[in-house]
Enzyme design. Structure first.
Site, PDB file in Angstrom:
ATOM      1  N   ARG A   1     -15.034   2.398  -2.756  1.00  0.00           N
ATOM      2  CA  ARG A   1     -14.855   1.126  -2.066  1.00  0.00           C
ATOM      3  C   ARG A   1     -15.021   1.374  -0.568  1.00  0.00           C
ATOM      4  O   ARG A   1     -14.440   2.328  -0.033  1.00  0.00           O
ATOM      5  CB  ARG A   1     -13.473   0.556  -2.337  1.00  0.00           C
ATOM      6  CG  ARG A   1     -13.274  -0.753  -1.591  1.00  0.00           C
ATOM      7  CD  ARG A   1     -12.018  -1.444  -2.006  1.00  0.00           C
ATOM      8  NE  ARG A   1     -10.843  -0.724  -1.544  1.00  0.00           N
ATOM      9  CZ  ARG A   1      -9.608  -1.101  -1.829  1.00  0.00           C
ATOM     10  NH1 ARG A   1      -9.399  -2.151  -2.592  1.00  0.00           N
ATOM     11  NH2 ARG A   1      -8.583  -0.433  -1.372  1.00  0.00           N
TER      12      ARG A   1
ATOM     13  N   GLU B   1     -11.427 -10.794  -4.886  1.00  0.00           N
ATOM     14  CA  GLU B   1     -10.025 -10.808  -4.455  1.00  0.00           C
ATOM     15  C   GLU B   1      -9.666 -12.119  -3.796  1.00  0.00           C
ATOM     16  O   GLU B   1      -8.505 -12.418  -3.574  1.00  0.00           O
ATOM     17  CB  GLU B   1      -9.777  -9.685  -3.437  1.00  0.00           C
ATOM     18  CG  GLU B   1     -10.149  -8.323  -3.953  1.00  0.00           C
ATOM     19  CD  GLU B   1      -9.815  -7.227  -2.972  1.00  0.00           C
ATOM     20  OE1 GLU B   1      -8.731  -6.640  -3.105  1.00  0.00           O
ATOM     21  OE2 GLU B   1     -10.635  -6.951  -2.077  1.00  0.00           O
TER      22      GLU B   1
ATOM     23  N   ARG C   1       2.054 -10.163  -0.949  1.00  0.00           N
ATOM     24  CA  ARG C   1       2.268  -9.053  -1.881  1.00  0.00           C
ATOM     25  C   ARG C   1       3.177  -7.979  -1.303  1.00  0.00           C
ATOM     26  O   ARG C   1       3.717  -7.153  -2.037  1.00  0.00           O
ATOM     27  CB  ARG C   1       0.918  -8.441  -2.300  1.00  0.00           C
ATOM     28  CG  ARG C   1       0.149  -7.822  -1.156  1.00  0.00           C
ATOM     29  CD  ARG C   1      -1.249  -7.405  -1.556  1.00  0.00           C
ATOM     30  NE  ARG C   1      -1.325  -6.019  -1.983  1.00  0.00           N
ATOM     31  CZ  ARG C   1      -2.470  -5.379  -2.192  1.00  0.00           C
ATOM     32  NH1 ARG C   1      -3.626  -6.004  -2.044  1.00  0.00           N
ATOM     33  NH2 ARG C   1      -2.472  -4.124  -2.579  1.00  0.00           N
TER      34      ARG C   1
ATOM     35  N   CYS D   1      -9.413  -3.929 -11.364  1.00  0.00           N
ATOM     36  CA  CYS D   1      -8.844  -2.663 -10.878  1.00  0.00           C
ATOM     37  C   CYS D   1      -7.508  -2.842 -10.166  1.00  0.00           C
ATOM     38  O   CYS D   1      -7.040  -1.937  -9.490  1.00  0.00           O
ATOM     39  CB  CYS D   1      -9.832  -1.959  -9.956  1.00  0.00           C
ATOM     40  SG  CYS D   1     -10.249  -2.915  -8.491  1.00  0.00           S
TER      41      CYS D   1
ATOM     42  N   ASN E   1      -4.477  -7.574  -7.347  1.00  0.00           N
ATOM     43  CA  ASN E   1      -3.343  -7.530  -6.404  1.00  0.00           C
ATOM     44  C   ASN E   1      -3.537  -8.570  -5.310  1.00  0.00           C
ATOM     45  O   ASN E   1      -2.645  -9.354  -5.009  1.00  0.00           O
ATOM     46  CB  ASN E   1      -3.233  -6.157  -5.731  1.00  0.00           C
ATOM     47  CG  ASN E   1      -3.087  -5.028  -6.721  1.00  0.00           C
ATOM     48  OD1 ASN E   1      -2.697  -5.248  -7.854  1.00  0.00           O
ATOM     49  ND2 ASN E   1      -3.416  -3.817  -6.300  1.00  0.00           N
ATOM     50  N   ASP E   2      -4.721  -8.552  -4.712  1.00  0.00           N
ATOM     51  CA  ASP E   2      -4.983  -9.528  -3.665  1.00  0.00           C
ATOM     52  C   ASP E   2      -5.278 -10.897  -4.254  1.00  0.00           C
ATOM     53  O   ASP E   2      -4.818 -11.914  -3.737  1.00  0.00           O
ATOM     54  CB  ASP E   2      -6.162  -9.066  -2.785  1.00  0.00           C
ATOM     55  CG  ASP E   2      -5.676  -8.180  -1.645  1.00  0.00           C
ATOM     56  OD1 ASP E   2      -4.707  -8.578  -0.981  1.00  0.00           O
ATOM     57  OD2 ASP E   2      -6.239  -7.094  -1.449  1.00  0.00           O
TER      58      ASP E   2
ATOM     59  N   HIS F   1       0.800  -1.219   0.000  1.00  0.00           N
ATOM     60  CA  HIS F   1       0.000   0.000   0.000  1.00  0.00           C
ATOM     61  C   HIS F   1       0.831   1.266   0.000  1.00  0.00           C
ATOM     62  O   HIS F   1       0.409   2.288  -0.528  1.00  0.00           O
ATOM     63  CB  HIS F   1      -1.027  -0.044   1.118  1.00  0.00           C
ATOM     64  CG  HIS F   1      -2.084  -1.043   0.806  1.00  0.00           C
ATOM     65  ND1 HIS F   1      -2.198  -2.234   1.464  1.00  0.00           N
ATOM     66  CD2 HIS F   1      -3.012  -1.065  -0.182  1.00  0.00           C
ATOM     67  CE1 HIS F   1      -3.182  -2.926   0.919  1.00  0.00           C
ATOM     68  NE2 HIS F   1      -3.683  -2.254  -0.078  1.00  0.00           N
TER      69      HIS F   1
ATOM     70  N   ARG G   1     -10.262   4.361  -3.124  1.00  0.00           N
ATOM     71  CA  ARG G   1      -9.864   3.675  -1.883  1.00  0.00           C
ATOM     72  C   ARG G   1     -10.159   4.590  -0.693  1.00  0.00           C
ATOM     73  O   ARG G   1      -9.317   5.390  -0.295  1.00  0.00           O
ATOM     74  CB  ARG G   1      -8.373   3.333  -1.932  1.00  0.00           C
ATOM     75  CG  ARG G   1      -7.987   2.292  -2.971  1.00  0.00           C
ATOM     76  CD  ARG G   1      -6.482   2.026  -2.909  1.00  0.00           C
ATOM     77  NE  ARG G   1      -6.094   0.792  -3.574  1.00  0.00           N
ATOM     78  CZ  ARG G   1      -5.527   0.739  -4.782  1.00  0.00           C
ATOM     79  NH1 ARG G   1      -5.303   1.844  -5.467  1.00  0.00           N
ATOM     80  NH2 ARG G   1      -5.181  -0.429  -5.298  1.00  0.00           N
TER      81      ARG G   1
END
Ligand code: PEP
Ligand code: MG
Length: 756
Positions: A512, A611, A645, A682, A634-635, A369, A476
């Protein structure tokens, strides 16, 4: 027979300072130094060996050995007792040196008659610059005070060597031995762009200006006062109701407090000051020794502790400088480049984006992040840069090349010039992409692809127009919660979401709901220690266990989206029942607003993030419950490939462009197409033109990415024939290659597809 009075080291330091101030040649200064040390320590021999090019130690000056050996006696770094001192980075004290197995006889020096030997490393900033020795005929061990005294002198000597006052420091071959030498680091570019600026250390090394004490008693008192203030501070951290520490964070601070109260640590620093150093130099000397010991032992637990002690020492130095409570961001220069070992996203946000242009980290992965926030802040970011935080000094010129993954520390002017040119070129390229802004993202065979952007800060919203994105595909919201000192109040949330919606104009925004947990931790909230935070209490799991949090956020969103379409995206959904439960909470809030006759959005759409692999097997069902689904690659790939990650050692191990990943995407697209509803992606791969080409080939029609990537992805789309790409990618899914990147790149090159 060596002997030293209590005032010995202080007198020695005073004389040392006088010699430093004299206007004499470097060699002459060295000669005077060895003679002074020998006299003061009643040693028959005193010699200085310095590290030179080719990893050897050269005799630079001596009192007592054969003068002809100076600059002629050279030994390998690990040779002899001098080499032992250098490699161990610790004093060696022997009463009968010639009988030691490490002893290496050098006839040209004429050292036969000397039995006792004391050598101490000349250390600065955790690096060994050379070795300072004294020798005597009598076979006697040097006293502890004498060892201390020689170490103190060596510390002053190191500073002098580092400043280049004794000899041309450019002679030192190893880059890390030359603090002002340009250095280039190769790392991983995690956020594109070129930054040219000045180093700001996230954990700054406080520069010790004054080494030799004028009044040792006063220095001891300064040290004691600073330690007392430091302890008070650390106690304050534990007692602070604001921080509300629990679990792991409390343990960390408690361990930290133990160090702050450690009597051995305090004693070592006091001893160093008693030998005649200033309080600052005493702190630094003890820290240097500790760092070298830890480096040698290579124990990861000790290394963690060393970070704590490093941190405490830095705080102590700040207290001594009188600004213990100051945030390092306060005096940040323009064009600042932050350099740190590691950093959390909230810490980065703390610095603000006005003056920052780049970020260099030793430890961060592409989808961590902090990297996402860095991209959102438009910073050039290079990570996995080993050793950079030890090498960089505040104020150094630095170039960060986020594209090539390079960091140039203290580069020559020519390099800076090249990069300034590169930065301009990039700006031109960005301008060229900007020309595509108003053009649709349509393939050569006429298929329209929706390109959305990811955001998280209000400042990101300006990019909507600049990039020509069709809307915000992922906002986010947790970033806003992570910046503040306390949980944002309802009114603040409403105001913030309203500002975002207004900035979007008539374009859609997908909010989100709070995606906390994993590496996204609120600085002010209670947090229980978890062994596997990525698999732990995160995102929608928190929302369902603490429904007030989600309902509160939804309440704010409902108010902010008055008369508009409100899109809410739920993160980390694992199964459909979980989604339905969260949706019921949203419905209850809507009902509440209706009963209270509050203004409402004209439509509410609720989506699920895909995810967690489990949800991929429930696509038709989730598509029936949700209004849309967005793949969080990503997840998703973190779980599919079982790679953390945030761990750079493994995060790049499996390319997202590989057969299982593409097969999974193909399966998701296929099962989604059997039900109504939107499907998009995304994660970070959406913004990489080659990856995006594969995703489109597999059937995705909506992608959400960093705004800077919209132009390059659009250029790629405009140059491809979708039918050809689909056929090619479909076939690739059956291959067994570890990565399909090269094949895809070759295909793109052959067909003239623009991949930049
Ligand atoms: C993802 O996981 O792909 C995603 C977009 O969410 P985040 O990176 O914020 O976890
Ligand atoms: Mg995610």
């Amino acid at each position: 027979m060596p002997a030293l009075t209590a005032s010995g080291p202080r007198t020695l330091l005073r004389r040392l300072r006088e010699i430093m101030a004299e206007k004499i040649s470097a060699q002459h200064r060295l000669d005077k130094l060895v003679s002074l040390i020998a006299t003061n320590m009643v040693a028959e021999v005193c010699s200085i060996y310095l590290r030179r090019a080719g990893k050897y130690l050269e005799l630079f000056a001596t009192e007592g050995l054969n003068p002809a050996a100076v600059h002629n006696t050279r030994m390998k770094e690990s040779e002899g007792l001098v080499g032992l001192v250098a490699t161990m980075a610790e004093p060696v004290n022997l009463s009968d040196a010639p009988s030691d197995p490490h002893f290496s006889y050098r006839p040209e020096t004429g050292e036969d008659p000397y039995k006792s030997f004391l050598g101490v490393p000349v250390v600065r900033g955790g690096q060994v610059f050379g070795v300072l020795t004294v020798q005597n005929r009598a076979a006697v061990l040097y006293s502890e005070e004498e060892v201390e005294a020689l170490q103190t002198v060596a510390m002053v000597l190191a500073e002098v060597v580092a400043q280049g006052g004794l000899f041309n420091i450019a002679e030192l071959d190893e880059p890390e031995l030359r603090p002002d030498r340009p250095r280039t680091f190769k790392g991983e570019g995690l956020s594109e762009g070129v930054a040219v600026g000045r180093v700001v250390l996230h954990e700054p090394r406080v520069k010790v200006e004054r080494m030799i004490a004028d009044n040792p008693q006063e220095e001891l008192k300064r040290l004691d006062d600073a330690i007392a203030k430091l302890r008070e501070n650390v106690d304050g951290m534990l007692d602070s109701s604001e921080l509300d520490l629990t679990g792991e964070s409390r343990e960390v601070i408690e361990a930290y407090r133990l160090f702050a109260y450690d009597q051995g640590w305090r004693q070592r620093m006091r001893e160093a000051v008693r030998t005649g150093l200033t309080a600052e130099a005493g702190v630094e000397r003890v820290q240097d020794e500790m760092r070298l010991r830890v480096q040698r032992l290579g124990d990861p637990v000790l290394r963690e502790r060393a970070h704590d002690l490093d941190d405490l020492a830095r705080r102590l130095l700040r207290h001594l400088a009188g600004d213990g409570d100051k945030h390092p961001a306060e005096d940040m220069p323009d064009h600042a480049v932050l350099v740190a070992r590691a950093m959390g996203p909230a810490e980065l946000l703390d610095y603000g984006r006005d003056k920052l242009v780049g970020l260099v980290l030793e430890d961060a992965a592409a989808t961590s992040h902090v990297a996402i926030v860095a991209r959102s802040m438009g910073l050039a970011l290079v990570s996995t840069v080993d050793g950079v935080s030890d090498s960089a000094r505040a104020g150094d010129t630095v170039v960060v090349d986020g594209e090539a993954g390079e960091v140039h520390l203290r580069p020559p002017r020519s390099v800076v010039k090249t990069y300034v040119a590169k930065r301009e070129l990039r700006a031109h390229r960005v301008a060229a992409f900007a020309q595509l802004r108003e053009m649709p993202a349509v393939t050569r065979d006429g298929v329209h692809i929706k390109l959305m952007m990811n955001a998280g800060l209000l400042l990101d919203m300006a990019h909507l127009k600049e990039s020509g994105a069709d809307g915000v595909g992922l906002f986010r919201t947790e970033l806003q919660f992570m910046i503040g000192e306390t949980m944002p109040r309802l009114a603040d949330q409403v105001e913030f979401y309203r500002a975002v919606i207004e900035a979007a104009g008539d374009k859609p925004v997908v909010f989100r709901s709070l995606d906390l947990g994993g590496d996204k931790v609120l600085p002010y909230a209670r947090w229980e220690r978890e062994a596997n935070p990525a698999l732990g209490w995160r995102a929608i799991r928190i929302a369902l266990d603490r429904p007030a949090l989600l309902r509160y956020q939804v309440r704010a969103l409902l108010q902010a989206a008055q008369g508009r379409v409100l899109n809410i995206l739920l993160p980390m959904v694992t199964h459909v029942a979980e989604f339905n439960e969260a949706r019921a909470l949203i419905d209850r809030e809507t009902e509440r607003a209706r009963l209270l006759q509050l203004p409402q959005p004209k439509q509410i759409r609720v989506g699920a993030m895909l995810e967690v692999p489990a949800l991929a097997f429930m696509l038709p069902q989730i598509m029936r419950s949700a209004d849309f689904v967005s793949i969080g690659s990503n997840d998703l790939f973190q779980f599919v490939f079982a790679v953390d990650r945030t761990n750079p050692r493994v995060s790049r191990r499996y390319d997202a462009l590989n057969p299982p990943a593409l097969t999974l995407i193909r399966l998701i697209v296929k099962s989604a197409s059997e039900s109504p509803g939107d499907l998009s992606l995304c994660g970070e791969m959406a913004g990489k033109p080659l990856d995006a080409m594969a995703l489109i080939g597999l059937g995705l029609r909506t992608l959400s990415m960093q705004p800077a990537n919209i132009g390059p992805v659009k250029a790629m789309i405009q140059s491809l024939d979708l039918r050809e790409v689909s056929q090619f990618v479909d076939k690739l899914c059956d291959r067994t290659d570890g990565s399909l990147r090269t094949r895809l790149a070759a295909f793109a090159a052959e067909r003239g597809i623009v991949i930049k």
